[in-house]
Scaffold this motif. Structure first.
Motif, PDB file in Angstrom:
ATOM      1  N   LEU A  66       0.829  -1.217   0.000  1.00  0.00           N
ATOM      2  CA  LEU A  66       0.000   0.000   0.000  1.00  0.00           C
ATOM      3  C   LEU A  66       0.860   1.264   0.000  1.00  0.00           C
ATOM      4  O   LEU A  66       0.458   2.278  -0.570  1.00  0.00           O
ATOM      5  N   LYS A  70      -5.334  -3.657   0.302  1.00  0.00           N
ATOM      6  CA  LYS A  70      -6.130  -3.070   1.387  1.00  0.00           C
ATOM      7  C   LYS A  70      -7.042  -4.121   2.024  1.00  0.00           C
ATOM      8  O   LYS A  70      -7.128  -4.229   3.246  1.00  0.00           O
ATOM      9  N   ASP A 114     -13.892  -3.691   4.486  1.00  0.00           N
ATOM     10  CA  ASP A 114     -12.928  -4.261   3.538  1.00  0.00           C
ATOM     11  C   ASP A 114     -12.863  -5.774   3.673  1.00  0.00           C
ATOM     12  O   ASP A 114     -12.677  -6.492   2.676  1.00  0.00           O
TER      13      ASP A 114
END
Length: 338
Positions: A226, A236, A317
């Motif tokens: 990231l 992510k 997520d």
């Protein structure tokens, strides 16, 4: 459409092929699909299989196909044609019947365990009502199979895993008696499994660390990915997942029970509430886990509220941004924040 209570029907006979002769699938031949929303994937966390082209290739037309396909007017005829090679199980569900969505996920897991000898088609009857009419659906969920273009009734209403496996075993006997013995991918007749593209180096490092049970190292690899590419959605999501697994490492069975009791006694204890939310998400109780954090945010202010908000976004997520339960939780978050 009404949904009267129904019960599982007995397994189909192994021979001869058990058809519902009144069902005419020819009326559903491919035609341009109208502009309408695609069916949302019903339940548990994880990405939906592509609904693209169920006849997409590999050698012999077998390899590289998904074992679950969202059925539409545009691809139904291709699934019927595929049924000459492998039985296609059609699960008809509806958004107004939450249990039908959950059953589709159960069927997906069972179909995958048959190693490519079955394919699952999930059909939202609100999006594709003609299919419900053709199969004479009177309740959801309903499961039917298609073998060599001909329908085979399976069950209406609920069915436990043992019943479903028994039905699928009988279905494979029916298919074999009619010369349908193919396999999708996994080394089936005439097929070759396409080689997966290599993972980016940092993603591979994270995967290797997960395999070794080193979640801290996996998280570090995803963080580095990231740092190099902030828009890396896979990194992510991967980071959120391994951080969840890392947190759960310290919670055993007795500790989990104690944590749930603490959360019930102390609704404003952030550690207890977030810990139980982790347990709920990991256990597949997505709405409970997300709803718990949203409720905590609604009751609290200051730094603990922000901590909970950040954790909630991480759990989004983990579950997947396209999941309908995440969309519902986002709406709940907006209400308590604004």
């Amino acid at each position: 459409m009404t949904t009267p209570a129904s019960r599982p029907v007995p397994p189909v006979a192994a021979s001869p092929l058990n058809l519902r002769g009144a069902v005419d699938l020819s009326a559903l031949k491919q035609r341009p699909a109208p502009a309408r929303p695609s069916a949302a994937r019903p339940p548990e966390a994880g990405p939906a299989a592509s609904a693209g082209d169920p006849a997409a290739a590999g050698d012999g037309g077998h390899a590289g196909r998904p074992l679950r396909v969202d059925v539409t007017e545009g691809n139904f005829q291709e699934l019927v044609e595929l049924s000459a090679q492998v039985p296609v199980v059609i699960a008809l569900w509806a958004s107004y019947s939450p249990g039908s969505g959950a059953l589709v996920d159960v069927l997906e897991g069972i179909v995958e365990s048959y190693d490519g000898r079955l394919v699952l088609g999930a059909a939202d009857i609100d999006v594709f009502p003609q299919l419900a009419q053709a199969f004479q659906v009177q309740a959801v969920p309903t499961a039917v199979a298609v073998v060599k273009g001909q329908p085979v009734p399976l069950f209406q209403g609920g069915a436990d895993e043992q019943q479903v496996r028994s039905l699928f075993d009988e279905l494979l006997k029916v298919a074999a008696a009619n010369g349908v013995t193919g396999r999708i991918g996994a080394g089936g007749p005439g097929s070759t499994e396409p080689e997966a593209p290599p993972l980016p180096p940092l993603h591979q490092a994270a995967f290797d660390a997960i395999e070794a049970g080193d979640y801290a190292a996996a998280a570090a690899a995803y963080r580095q990915a990231l740092n190099e590419m902030p828009a890396d959605a896979d990194a992510k999501a991967g980071l959120a997942q391994v951080e969840l697994m890392e947190r759960l490492q310290s919670i055993s069975g007795p500790e989990a029970d104690a944590l749930r009791r603490l959360a019930a006694d102390e609704p404003d204890n952030i550690d207890a509430q977030l810990g139980v939310a982790d347990l709920d998400i990991a256990g597949g109780h997505i709405e409970d886990g997300l709803g718990r954090v949203v409720a905590f945010i609604g009751r609290n202010f200051g730094p603990e509220r922000e901590t909970a908000r950040v954790r909630l976004l991480e759990l989004f997520d983990v579950v997947g941004a396209s999941d309908e339960r995440v969309a519902k939780a986002r709406q709940g978050l907006a209400r308590v924040l604004f």
